[in-house]
Each structure stands twice: as C-alpha cells, then as structure tokens.
Motif scaffolding. Structure first.
Motif, PDB file in Angstrom:
ATOM      1  N   GLY A   1       1.199  -1.363  -0.248  1.00  0.00           N
ATOM      2  CA  GLY A   1      -0.083  -0.048  -0.143  1.00  0.00           C
ATOM      3  C   GLY A   1       0.278   1.324   0.116  1.00  0.00           C
ATOM      4  N   PHE A   2       2.340   1.089   0.655  1.00  0.00           N
ATOM      5  CA  PHE A   2       2.549   2.288   0.826  1.00  0.00           C
ATOM      6  C   PHE A   2       3.812   2.695  -0.063  1.00  0.00           C
ATOM      7  N   TYR A   3       3.959   1.880  -0.977  1.00  0.00           N
ATOM      8  CA  TYR A   3       4.634   1.478  -2.612  1.00  0.00           C
ATOM      9  C   TYR A   3       3.756   2.405  -3.287  1.00  0.00           C
ATOM     10  N   ARG A   4       2.429   1.827  -3.275  1.00  0.00           N
ATOM     11  CA  ARG A   4       1.490   2.294  -4.158  1.00  0.00           C
ATOM     12  C   ARG A   4       1.427   3.761  -4.038  1.00  0.00           C
ATOM     13  N   VAL A   5       0.939   4.023  -3.324  1.00  0.00           N
ATOM     14  CA  VAL A   5       1.056   5.133  -3.309  1.00  0.00           C
ATOM     15  C   VAL A   5       1.950   6.181  -3.158  1.00  0.00           C
ATOM     16  N   ALA A   6       3.699   5.799  -2.772  1.00  0.00           N
ATOM     17  CA  ALA A   6       4.505   6.667  -3.594  1.00  0.00           C
ATOM     18  C   ALA A   6       4.563   6.957  -5.330  1.00  0.00           C
ATOM     19  N   PHE A   7       4.113   5.535  -5.588  1.00  0.00           N
ATOM     20  CA  PHE A   7       3.807   6.417  -6.704  1.00  0.00           C
ATOM     21  C   PHE A   7       2.808   6.998  -7.782  1.00  0.00           C
TER      22      PHE A   7
ATOM     23  N   PRO B   1       3.529  11.609  -7.564  1.00  0.00           N
ATOM     24  CA  PRO B   1       4.629  12.096  -8.658  1.00  0.00           C
ATOM     25  C   PRO B   1       3.002  12.945  -9.512  1.00  0.00           C
ATOM     26  N   PHE B   2       1.833  11.725  -9.681  1.00  0.00           N
ATOM     27  CA  PHE B   2       1.438  12.079 -10.535  1.00  0.00           C
ATOM     28  C   PHE B   2       0.329  13.254 -10.047  1.00  0.00           C
ATOM     29  N   VAL B   3       0.072  13.141  -9.190  1.00  0.00           N
ATOM     30  CA  VAL B   3      -0.914  14.149  -8.552  1.00  0.00           C
ATOM     31  C   VAL B   3       0.109  15.852  -7.496  1.00  0.00           C
ATOM     32  N   THR B   4       1.247  15.706  -7.920  1.00  0.00           N
ATOM     33  CA  THR B   4       2.078  16.872  -7.402  1.00  0.00           C
ATOM     34  C   THR B   4       2.143  18.218  -8.998  1.00  0.00           C
ATOM     35  N   PRO B   5       1.379  19.172  -8.442  1.00  0.00           N
ATOM     36  CA  PRO B   5       1.407  20.596  -9.440  1.00  0.00           C
ATOM     37  C   PRO B   5       2.657  20.040  -9.816  1.00  0.00           C
ATOM     38  N   LEU B   6       2.076  20.263 -12.087  1.00  0.00           N
ATOM     39  CA  LEU B   6       3.574  20.361 -12.451  1.00  0.00           C
ATOM     40  C   LEU B   6       4.625  21.122 -12.719  1.00  0.00           C
ATOM     41  N   VAL B   7       3.886  22.909 -12.336  1.00  0.00           N
ATOM     42  CA  VAL B   7       4.516  23.824 -12.611  1.00  0.00           C
ATOM     43  C   VAL B   7       5.545  23.534 -11.374  1.00  0.00           C
ATOM     44  N   ALA B   8       4.848  22.638 -10.173  1.00  0.00           N
ATOM     45  CA  ALA B   8       6.397  23.135  -9.349  1.00  0.00           C
ATOM     46  C   ALA B   8       7.145  21.629  -9.524  1.00  0.00           C
ATOM     47  N   VAL B   9       6.772  20.725  -9.585  1.00  0.00           N
ATOM     48  CA  VAL B   9       8.295  20.399 -10.698  1.00  0.00           C
ATOM     49  C   VAL B   9       9.043  20.507 -11.300  1.00  0.00           C
ATOM     50  N   ALA B  10       8.552  21.502 -11.813  1.00  0.00           N
ATOM     51  CA  ALA B  10       9.347  21.926 -13.496  1.00  0.00           C
ATOM     52  C   ALA B  10      10.381  22.886 -12.553  1.00  0.00           C
ATOM     53  N   GLN B  11       9.660  23.154 -11.942  1.00  0.00           N
ATOM     54  CA  GLN B  11      10.949  24.606 -10.961  1.00  0.00           C
ATOM     55  C   GLN B  11      11.462  23.868 -10.964  1.00  0.00           C
ATOM     56  N   ILE B  12      11.365  22.489  -9.773  1.00  0.00           N
ATOM     57  CA  ILE B  12      12.220  21.608  -9.071  1.00  0.00           C
ATOM     58  C   ILE B  12      13.127  21.240 -10.017  1.00  0.00           C
TER      59      ILE B  12
ATOM     60  N   THR C   1       4.340   8.071 -14.642  1.00  0.00           N
ATOM     61  CA  THR C   1       4.317   6.604 -14.576  1.00  0.00           C
ATOM     62  C   THR C   1       3.942   6.036 -13.664  1.00  0.00           C
ATOM     63  N   GLY C   2       3.409   6.723 -12.351  1.00  0.00           N
ATOM     64  CA  GLY C   2       2.761   5.961 -11.596  1.00  0.00           C
ATOM     65  C   GLY C   2       1.811   6.351 -11.969  1.00  0.00           C
ATOM     66  N   PHE C   3       0.959   6.935 -13.017  1.00  0.00           N
ATOM     67  CA  PHE C   3      -0.804   6.684 -13.213  1.00  0.00           C
ATOM     68  C   PHE C   3      -0.348   5.265 -13.946  1.00  0.00           C
TER      69      PHE C   3
END
Length: 307
Positions: A121-127, A130-141, A187-189
């Motif tokens: 369950g933990f690994y499934r949530v972990a994958f 990234p998919f639910v993280t805001p894309l603009v924030a990820v792009a800045q990182i 990929t997680g999706f």
C-alpha cells in the motif's frame, strides 16, 4: 340460470388506468434521466468541436467578422517548417517516453502485485504522489536540479570527475531532460492502470505455468503481457495524446529552446493562440488530432491480440 354482472369498483378502474399508463412512462423515464448529461455534452463538447472546425477555415483574431479562407490555414501549416519541426520534436519525445514507460510500468506493476511484497500500500501511494503533484512546482524543481552551473545533478557528476552537462541549454540534452521529467511525473499513473489489469488475471494461469516449469520471465512474456494488451493499448493512446499535447513542461523549463529543440506540438499551438491567430490555431489543433489518431492506431494495431 342467468348470472348477474357486477360493475367494477372505482378503485379497480383507477388502478387499471394507472397500469395502462406505466409502460409509456417507463419508456420515457430513461431518457429523462440521461437528458442532463446529453444537454451538457452537446453544449460543452459537440458545439465547441463544431465551432472550432468551422473556425479552422477562417481568418479570425477574436474580434470583428471572420474571413473565410477555406483550406488556407491548413495549407499554410503544412508548408510551414516550424510546424513540422514541432511534430518532429514531439515524435522524438514520444520515442524517449512511451516505450520506456510501458516497459518500466509493466515491471513495477508486476512487483507491486506480488503478494510477497511488504508494504504494498505504501509503495502504491508513493508511485501516485508525483502524478498528483502540481506540474509547475515540479518543473521549477527540475530547473534547479539540472542547472548547468549550480544544479545538484552536475554537482554529483562533478564529484566523480564527469564534466558539467548543459542539460537545459543544449539541443542534445534538452529533450532527454524533458522526457525524464515526464516519465517521473506520469509513470505512476500508468502503473496504477496496469495494476488494475493485473488483478483481473486469474492466478490459476500462473499456477499451471509453474507446474509446467515456466520461469517468472516466461510467465511474464507468455501470460502477463498478452492479457494486459487492452490496458497497454489504452496507455499507449493516453500517453500519445499527452506527449503531443505537452505544453507546461517545455514552457516552464526551456521556453521551447534551445533553438526550438523543445518546441513541442502543444507549445507551437499555444504560440498561435497567444497571438490571437485563432483560425490557424484551430487548424493546427485538428491536424494534431489527426497525427495523434494515426500514431495511436498504428501501435494499437501492433498490440492488438490475435484472434
């Protein structure tokens, strides 16, 4: 001996009339239930599609009357080198993303589906995170991590003696860097979709294959992949559409550079809309739909199970 006929009571008459009216009501009721959806679908899906199709044959900038130009917008785009370059950039990104993502997602989904894996369950949530993280924030990182002079990635490479790489400022590395961002984000999706397909496969098939001496790799290739073909086809179509529509990643990270090497089809379309060239933008969107359909149909054909 004569028999006397008694008149039906008023209650029975009303009941009979109601029963005669029920079939008609039952035929109408389903349509009444779906009517709100149909109205919303026509208003927000069909009408905009027809309006955009009509707009693609005009020269319109959002104000005033629309000038009818026929296939002029389509001929302009088909003769525009920048349009073909944007499709080529999206095609290269597709090759860098979709095949790799399918292979990695199948392997990860099989591992997450294993009953021997702890904390599944933990690994499934972990994958999925990234998919639910805001894309603009990820792009800045991503900009910070892959900065040529101060990025953490080049700092690690420099510690082992590898020269700094211009991840975002050279044409050779900009596309792989964007592809890596897209892979990490989505990929997680794809894993979740394939995991749902794996859970519908009968475990008795794997037991029978084990009794016949089939290895895990053989089971993966002969049982898992063929039975996942429908899920794989869905993922191919979905990710093909996403790659050719890619906009936020190049817009935030590279602005389409360097030298237009990351100007994707989605970003090229946005450039028309931002200049209020709505007729050309509408034509561009329909050409993009045709390209995505053709690419998707080719690979759906390749993945389709044989009868």
């Amino acid at each position: 001996m004569a028999t006397t006929m008694t008149a039906p009571s008023p209650t029975r008459v009303r009941t009979a009339r109601r029963q005669r009216g029920l079939p008609g009501r039952r035929r109408v009721a389903p349509y009444l239930f779906v009517l709100p959806f149909v109205a919303i679908f026509l208003a927000f899906s069909i009408y905009p599609l027809i309006f955009t199709l009509r707009l693609s044959f005009t020269n319109w900038h959002g104000a005033g009357g629309a000038e009818w130009v026929g296939f002029g917008n389509y001929l302009y785009l088909l003769g525009n080198d920048a349009f073909w370059a944007s499709l080529a950039n999206s095609g290269v990104l597709w090759l860098l993303i979709v095949p790799v993502q399918l292979v990695v997602s199948v392997i990860v989904a099989v591992l997450l589906n294993s009953t021997k894996l702890r904390m599944r369950g933990f690994y499934r949530v972990a994958f999925v995170v990234p998919f639910v993280t805001p894309l603009v924030a990820v792009a800045q990182i991503w900009i910070v991590l892959f900065d040529q002079n101060y990025g953490a990635v080049n700092a690690v490479l420099g510690a082992v003696g590898i020269p700094h790489i211009g991840w975002l400022v050279t044409s050779a590395w900009a596309k792989p860097t964007l592809a890596l961002l897209f892979l990490w984000k989505t990929t997680g999706f794809v894993v979740i979709i394939l995991l749902s397909g794996l859970q519908s496969i009968d475990a008795a098939l794997y037991e029978a294959a084990s009794l016949d001496g089939a290895s895990r790799v053989r089971q993966l290739w002969s049982i898992t992949v063929p039975l996942l073909r429908r899920s794989l086809m869905f993922c191919v179509v979905l990710q093909t559409l996403a790659v050719f529509q890619m906009f936020a990643e190049p817009y935030v990270v590279t602005k389409g550079g360097p030298y237009g090497s990351t100007t994707t089809a989605g970003l090229f379309l946005y450039n028309h809309i931002s200049r209020a060239d709505l007729g050309t933008g509408a034509a561009n969107s329909f050409l993009l739909v045709i390209v995505v359909m053709l690419v998707s149909l080719v690979f759906v054909r390749l993945l389709r199970a044989k009868d």
